[in-house]
Design an enzyme around this catalytic site. Structure first.
Site, PDB file in Angstrom:
ATOM      1  N   HIS A   1       0.842  -1.191   0.000  1.00  0.00           N
ATOM      2  CA  HIS A   1       0.000   0.000   0.000  1.00  0.00           C
ATOM      3  C   HIS A   1       0.878   1.242   0.000  1.00  0.00           C
ATOM      4  O   HIS A   1       1.819   1.342   0.777  1.00  0.00           O
ATOM      5  CB  HIS A   1      -0.915   0.023   1.230  1.00  0.00           C
ATOM      6  CG  HIS A   1      -1.811   1.224   1.231  1.00  0.00           C
ATOM      7  ND1 HIS A   1      -2.991   1.275   0.517  1.00  0.00           N
ATOM      8  CD2 HIS A   1      -1.677   2.442   1.807  1.00  0.00           C
ATOM      9  CE1 HIS A   1      -3.541   2.462   0.674  1.00  0.00           C
ATOM     10  NE2 HIS A   1      -2.760   3.196   1.444  1.00  0.00           N
TER      11      HIS A   1
ATOM     12  N   ASP B   1     -14.903   3.247   7.384  1.00  0.00           N
ATOM     13  CA  ASP B   1     -13.807   4.072   6.877  1.00  0.00           C
ATOM     14  C   ASP B   1     -14.235   4.855   5.643  1.00  0.00           C
ATOM     15  O   ASP B   1     -13.890   6.019   5.493  1.00  0.00           O
ATOM     16  CB  ASP B   1     -12.575   3.229   6.538  1.00  0.00           C
ATOM     17  CG  ASP B   1     -11.516   4.106   5.901  1.00  0.00           C
ATOM     18  OD1 ASP B   1     -11.017   5.007   6.605  1.00  0.00           O
ATOM     19  OD2 ASP B   1     -11.217   3.949   4.702  1.00  0.00           O
TER      20      ASP B   1
ATOM     21  N   ARG C   1     -13.928  13.337   6.532  1.00  0.00           N
ATOM     22  CA  ARG C   1     -12.643  13.983   6.844  1.00  0.00           C
ATOM     23  C   ARG C   1     -12.174  14.831   5.677  1.00  0.00           C
ATOM     24  O   ARG C   1     -11.613  15.907   5.852  1.00  0.00           O
ATOM     25  CB  ARG C   1     -11.589  12.907   7.170  1.00  0.00           C
ATOM     26  CG  ARG C   1     -11.824  12.235   8.513  1.00  0.00           C
ATOM     27  CD  ARG C   1     -10.997  10.968   8.647  1.00  0.00           C
ATOM     28  NE  ARG C   1      -9.584  11.191   8.446  1.00  0.00           N
ATOM     29  CZ  ARG C   1      -8.760  10.322   7.844  1.00  0.00           C
ATOM     30  NH1 ARG C   1      -9.204   9.158   7.406  1.00  0.00           N
ATOM     31  NH2 ARG C   1      -7.499  10.605   7.698  1.00  0.00           N
TER      32      ARG C   1
ATOM     33  N   SER D   1      -7.302   4.207   9.089  1.00  0.00           N
ATOM     34  CA  SER D   1      -8.027   4.137   7.820  1.00  0.00           C
ATOM     35  C   SER D   1      -7.352   3.139   6.881  1.00  0.00           C
ATOM     36  O   SER D   1      -7.989   2.226   6.336  1.00  0.00           O
ATOM     37  CB  SER D   1      -8.049   5.548   7.205  1.00  0.00           C
ATOM     38  OG  SER D   1      -8.442   5.516   5.862  1.00  0.00           O
TER      39      SER D   1
ATOM     40  N   LYS E   1      -8.536  -1.217   6.191  1.00  0.00           N
ATOM     41  CA  LYS E   1      -8.843  -1.790   4.877  1.00  0.00           C
ATOM     42  C   LYS E   1      -7.899  -2.949   4.538  1.00  0.00           C
ATOM     43  O   LYS E   1      -8.324  -3.963   3.990  1.00  0.00           O
ATOM     44  CB  LYS E   1      -8.749  -0.696   3.800  1.00  0.00           C
ATOM     45  CG  LYS E   1      -9.929   0.280   3.876  1.00  0.00           C
ATOM     46  CD  LYS E   1      -9.798   1.428   2.918  1.00  0.00           C
ATOM     47  CE  LYS E   1      -8.773   2.428   3.362  1.00  0.00           C
ATOM     48  NZ  LYS E   1      -8.893   3.771   2.799  1.00  0.00           N
TER      49      LYS E   1
HETATM   50  N1  URA Z   1      -5.436   6.902   2.487  1.00  0.00           N
HETATM   51  C1  URA Z   1      -6.433   6.294   3.174  1.00  0.00           C
HETATM   52  O1  URA Z   1      -6.899   5.242   2.785  1.00  0.00           O
HETATM   53  N2  URA Z   1      -6.883   6.873   4.297  1.00  0.00           N
HETATM   54  C2  URA Z   1      -6.401   8.036   4.769  1.00  0.00           C
HETATM   55  O2  URA Z   1      -6.846   8.490   5.788  1.00  0.00           O
HETATM   56  C3  URA Z   1      -5.369   8.665   4.036  1.00  0.00           C
HETATM   57  C4  URA Z   1      -4.905   8.068   2.898  1.00  0.00           C
END
Ligand code: URA
Length: 427
Positions: free
Chosen positions: A87, A166, A173, A188, A192
């Site tokens: 990621h 999320d 946000r 966050s 995932k």
């Molecule tokens: N990427 C995400 O998935 N969440 C965040 O809060 C910031 C970047």
């Protein structure tokens, strides 16, 4: 555990209990905690921070808002397949997922790359791949397992049931100035990735003007938080900190970046993209015990390209289809001769977005061909009057705004700048 008391406790610098976190995240997902209450709490968290225990609880509550996928038991030819994913916290020209996913899968591993779309100046992997004729990001859970078993590589959209808290909270946000909180970014991303079911995870935490974290210290804190969250959840997690002050490669834009990824898979491509692809590949391979192989071999011998073609075809795409090109282009010339000493990632990302490569509202269409290419990298010699950047857009009216973003985006000097040897700044 009513929302107003929870907000007040965090506002005053208190620590939230596990029960309070579970209640507020579940309530927000179900709609009984109002968006304005969650916005206030997000702002309080941004200012007051969270303890390690609170971050872990917040992550667990977001995972519990949906289904945690189980990718154990994947097999090919009777052999168990290990899962490993990567990621990136997001950057400009960051197309690494495209060559990296098939590269890792070509070693007989399974890479479940559940990706997102771009919003604002950072591009999204799904938007890039949709530039390929016929390719679809929609893959059902059953097909995901089938494609992982057969091809090993999947890049697809996350299902609505993957950490839905999320998705809802991120949208809130994004419009309330509360993205830049290390606890909330860490929770966050990790909610995932843990819910996706991968066994191992490598994080590419970006540092610099084009990244969420503009200083090394904050990027390091984010990386350390995420590595601990992964370890707590039984996911073998490591992180590289990599430079995002200048954009990666030579292009930012959807089809433009696919073309660059294909060059890398064909054994060529820009040196920085190749370097980062291989650095992340080595980290991913090591995470599943493949220390003795060299990922560069699979770029050189065509194995990664074969897996790319199979991965694209498995999702309806034609790997041989010509990529879309924008209807119009314009060049920006070098103002003087010398060496390129600065090319600002944020400005280039914003210019690509102005040209139509990104979207300003969720769900809007993006232009496949739009974006920016730069003809020199940092430290390269440039000649006055020669093209430095090319802008691509379907609508010529977009050029003026993109040029505006680029006014202070680059610098040329007589002396060759001293440059770091690597994009990888630390781990
Ligand atoms: N990427 C995400 O998935 N969440 C965040 O809060 C910031 C970047």
């Amino acid at each position: 555990n009513d929302p107003v008391s929870i907000i007040g406790r965090k506002r005053d610098g208190g620590e939230l209990s596990t029960a309070q976190i579970d209640a507020v995240v579940a309530g927000f997902t179900a709609g009984t905690v109002a968006p304005e209450q969650m916005s206030a709490l997000a702002m309080a968290i941004l200012w007051r921070g969270m303890s390690r225990r609170e971050i872990a609880d917040w992550t667990a509550a977001m995972i519990a808002s949906g289904t945690r996928m189980d990718l154990s038991g994947l097999r090919r030819d009777g052999r168990a397949l290990a899962t490993v994913d990567k990621h990136s916290t997001g950057g400009v020209g960051d197309k690494i997922t495209l060559p990296l996913t098939p590269l890792i899968a070509s070693f007989g591993l399974a890479v479940p790359q559940l990706s997102g779309r771009g919003l604002g100046h950072t591009g999204g992997t799904l938007d890039k791949l949709e530039a390929i004729a016929g390719w679809s990001p929609q893959v059902s859970p059953d097909r995901l397992r089938e494609q992982l078993s057969r091809v090993g590589a999947v890049i697809c959209a996350a299902s609505d049931d993957l950490a839905p808290a999320d998705r809802k909270l991120y949208a809130l946000r994004d419009v309330t100035g509360t993205v830049a909180s290390i606890p909330m970014i860490a929770a966050s991303i990790m909610s995932k990735k843990i819910a996706e079911g991968t066994g191992a995870l490598v994080l590419d935490v970006k540092v610099g003007s084009g990244a969420f974290m503009t200083t090394y210290e904050r990027a390091h804190e984010l990386a350390a938080t995420m590595v601990e969250l992964g370890a707590d959840a039984g996911v073998r997690t490591s992180a590289l900190l990599t430079d995002m002050s200048a954009p990666l490669g030579r292009s930012a834009g959807n089809a433009l970046e696919v073309a660059e990824a294909v060059e890398v898979l064909a054994g060529g491509g820009p040196a920085d993209v190749v370097e980062l692809t291989l650095a992340l590949a080595r980290e991913m391979l090591a995470a599943v015990g493949y220390e003795d192989v060299d990922p560069a071999d699979h770029l050189a011998d065509g194995s990664a390209m074969d897996t790319w073609r199979a991965m694209i075809a498995a999702q309806g795409g034609d790997p041989d289809a010509p990529l879309p090109r924008a209807h119009h282009s314009e060049t920006v010339s070098a103002p003087e001769s010398g060496f390129l000493t600065d090319l600002d990632a944020l400005a280039v990302g914003q210019a690509a977005w102005e040209l139509g490569a990104g979207r300003s509202t969720p769900g809007a269409a993006v232009s496949a061909g739009a974006g920016v290419t730069w003809h020199a990298g940092l430290g390269d010699r440039v000649v006055a009057g020669a093209p430095l950047l090319t802008l691509h857009a379907d609508d010529a009216a977009r050029f003026a705004a993109a040029r505006g973003r680029l006014t202070d985006a680059f610098a040329v000097a007589a002396e060759r700048p001293a440059l770091p040897a690597s994009r990888v700044l630390g781990r």
